[in-house]
Design an enzyme around this catalytic site. Structure first.
Site, PDB file in Angstrom:
ATOM      1  N   SER A  65      41.441  42.299  45.742  1.00  0.00           N
ATOM      2  CA  SER A  65      43.014  42.633  45.493  1.00  0.00           C
ATOM      3  C   SER A  65      43.648  41.233  45.010  1.00  0.00           C
ATOM      4  O   SER A  65      44.419  41.217  44.175  1.00  0.00           O
ATOM      5  CB  SER A  65      43.410  43.249  46.629  1.00  0.00           C
ATOM      6  N   ALA A 153      43.830  47.413  43.223  1.00  0.00           N
ATOM      7  CA  ALA A 153      44.200  46.294  44.064  1.00  0.00           C
ATOM      8  C   ALA A 153      45.187  47.060  45.047  1.00  0.00           C
ATOM      9  O   ALA A 153      46.141  47.688  44.744  1.00  0.00           O
ATOM     10  CB  ALA A 153      44.962  45.228  43.437  1.00  0.00           C
ATOM     11  N   LYS A 154      44.981  46.496  46.371  1.00  0.00           N
ATOM     12  CA  LYS A 154      45.998  47.085  47.580  1.00  0.00           C
ATOM     13  C   LYS A 154      46.958  45.954  47.770  1.00  0.00           C
ATOM     14  O   LYS A 154      46.969  45.227  48.618  1.00  0.00           O
ATOM     15  CB  LYS A 154      44.805  47.208  48.744  1.00  0.00           C
ATOM     16  N   LEU A 155      47.944  46.024  46.748  1.00  0.00           N
ATOM     17  CA  LEU A 155      49.110  45.360  47.110  1.00  0.00           C
ATOM     18  C   LEU A 155      50.288  45.668  47.598  1.00  0.00           C
ATOM     19  O   LEU A 155      50.610  46.932  47.530  1.00  0.00           O
ATOM     20  CB  LEU A 155      49.396  44.996  45.489  1.00  0.00           C
ATOM     21  N   TYR A 159      53.277  49.790  46.877  1.00  0.00           N
ATOM     22  CA  TYR A 159      53.485  50.851  48.342  1.00  0.00           C
ATOM     23  C   TYR A 159      54.982  51.268  48.458  1.00  0.00           C
ATOM     24  O   TYR A 159      55.352  52.164  49.138  1.00  0.00           O
ATOM     25  CB  TYR A 159      53.046  50.440  49.728  1.00  0.00           C
TER      26      TYR A 159
END
Length: 296
Positions: A65, A153-155, A159
């Site tokens: 990420s 990507a866990k950005l 969220y």
């Protein structure tokens, strides 16, 4: 819910310290622009002691990420895993949720970070969605165009979309939101992937507009072990309407059955569905009651 107390210990840039004594700079890019990467990981109490489920996969994704967002990642991942286990011990946690966060140092410009820090914290957290069957609604919000932000990507900034969708769903009396992509295909829930069952097979949205969940990958592995056909494809709202059952999966959510999506009520009883079989197999896997990973 309070996630820490006066005795809670966190890991910050190589040191363990009390959460209440920690601080951060108010001019950081992460606070102002959501320019950060994070992970959600679960630890379980097993007969072999504390176990962080798929720790390596989660820290690999954290690094990936960061790479996709041009955020430096200067840490040794094996060392981070070792320190995470120590963090659980210091906080006397057995079944826990773990949150690593890579955040950026002060910089009010829209360019690469001037420096980065890593935080790891943990707390007791039951199943994110509870143990009931969920009522979902198709959200008016769409998943972002993957050409605008790397969806794999866990950005942190990604969220905001999830918060808006979940809040709107809750206001209307639903437990969770299901988001479509920009072309109207089923993408995922606000923080979990979706599977549907139809005629003895499982289907899940293909990659491209979704986060490639680690629990999603685990479900696919369990399908291989249990000889359940699992197909990745673009799913439509019509596919939802004709499905026999459905479930969400994610590290926080684990495996959660879906009762309905708007006016779509699934006809199969949850305890007779493939999802229920996967739910039990997943719980056995994370608690090490059955070692499916030997086969996987």
């Amino acid at each position: 819910m309070k996630y820490y107390n006066s005795n809670t210990i966190i890991y910050l840039d190589g040191q363990f310290e009390k959460a209440v004594d920690s601080s951060t700079d108010l001019y950081g890019q992460s606070l102002h622009y959501g320019y950060a990467a994070f992970e959600g990981i679960r630890a379980y109490k097993t007969h072999n002691g504390n176990r962080i489920f798929k720790a390596a996969a989660h820290f690999d994704r954290l690094e990936r990420s960061c790479q996709l967002a041009n955020i430096p990642f200067p840490w040794d991942k094996q060392e981070l895993i070792k320190e995470t286990y120590k963090l659980l011990t210091l906080n006397k946690l057995k079944d826990a949720y773990i949150r690593p966060l890579v955040f950026c140092h002060p910089n009010m410009k829209l360019n690469e970070p001037t420096g980065v820090s890593i935080l790891i914290c943990a707390w007791d957290w039951d199943a994110y969605s509870g143990n009931k069957l969920l009522k979902l609604t198709i959200s008016d919000y769409e998943r972002p165009n993957p050409k605008s932000t790397p969806m794999e990507a866990k950005l942190s900034g990604n969220y905001v979309n999830s918060i808006l969708a979940t809040t709107a769903a809750n206001i209307k009396g639903y437990d969770e939101a299901l988001l479509l992509d920009m072309h109207g295909f089923v993408a995922e829930a606000s923080g979990a992937n979706i599977f549907i069952e139809k005629d003895g097979k499982l289907y899940t949205p293909s990659l491209g507009n979704i986060l490639p969940g680690i629990t999603r990958a685990t479900v696919k592995e369990l399908c291989t072990v249990l000889d359940i056909e699992c197909i990745e494809k673009k799913l439509t709202v019509e596919d939802l309407k004709s499905a026999d059952s459905a479930f969400l999966c994610g590290t926080a959510t684990e495996i959660a059955g879906i009762a309905s999506i708007d006016d779509i009520v699934f006809r199969s009883l949850w305890r007779e569905s493939i999802g229920y079989t996967i739910q039990r197999a997943y719980k056995n896997l994370v608690l090490e009651k059955v070692n499916y990973e030997v086969i996987i």
